[in-house]
Design an enzyme around this catalytic site. Sequence first.
Site, short mmCIF file in Angstrom:
data_model
loop_
_atom_site.label_atom_id
_atom_site.label_comp_id
_atom_site.label_asym_id
_atom_site.label_seq_id
_atom_site.Cartn_x
_atom_site.Cartn_y
_atom_site.Cartn_z
N TYR A 47 34.68 42.74 40.10
CA TYR A 47 36.24 42.64 40.39
C TYR A 47 37.11 43.28 39.22
O TYR A 47 38.26 43.79 39.62
CB TYR A 47 36.55 41.10 40.49
N HIS A 105 25.56 38.41 42.89
CA HIS A 105 26.80 38.65 43.86
C HIS A 105 26.02 39.15 45.29
O HIS A 105 26.80 38.52 45.97
CB HIS A 105 27.55 39.70 43.07
#
Length: 274
Positions: A47, A105
């Site tokens: 991110y 992730h």
Amino acid sequence: MVKTLPGPAGIPALGFGTVRRKGEDGIAPILAAIESGCRHIDTAQAYGTEAEVGEAVRRSGLPRDELFVVTKIDPANFGEGKLIPSLEESLRQLEMEAVDLTLIHWPSPNGEVPLEVYLRQLAEAKARGLTRHIGVSNFPIALLKEATAILGEGEIACNQVELNPLFKNRTLADWCQDAGIGVVCYQPIAGGRMGEDAEITAIAEARGATPAQVALAWELAKGYCAIPTTSKPERARENMGALELSLTEDEIATIDSIPDVGRRIDPETAPEWD
């Protein structure tokens, strides 16, 4: 009182996701969520918002141990000897000594890096005190079984997956809960599409709530965690109101019966879904 998901990790049930929350405009809604009672902040290496999360936590003035901070390891950092240095860099970005939870992730695309290689490094990060808990994201049941065999029973705190009233992901969610693995919902309000569903809108109007609050309250009633995100501080505060909304059994059943419209996040490198 901040609600938490039952389990060893003590994950606060309603959090705030930080994908795309960059710069001062990104810090503002994170801080608004914290000020409204949010105690679970989710970020990820991919991110690029770890610095913003750290800044929001500091500006909140809350003791560090009152906030549950999560980050996620990018697949690019799965190789032998790469994961721990990447997590140390995340901690530098956050300006924290440790995070509360570190997740994988995504599974390694096409199994390029063996599962054991990156999970063993994740376990070592926990042993070194860089993270209090460890878990995974986007893992189907087959990989969860393999991961449990590698890490041991009770080590996987949660599986963060796409889940909301329009995509209930029931097979995977039920399996996780039966296995004692917490379910954390990303896309919990389906990118703001809750207002498009007549059943959810009707419940929201009857309860004086927003469609997003109804969706989040349904997820909490199921025993899941949810991490909505928004660019608007006022919406961040509004979403936290879901903690005060207790749905009836009939309302929950109505939402349970809504037909699924499919997942929104499905990259080419995704694993074989359940």
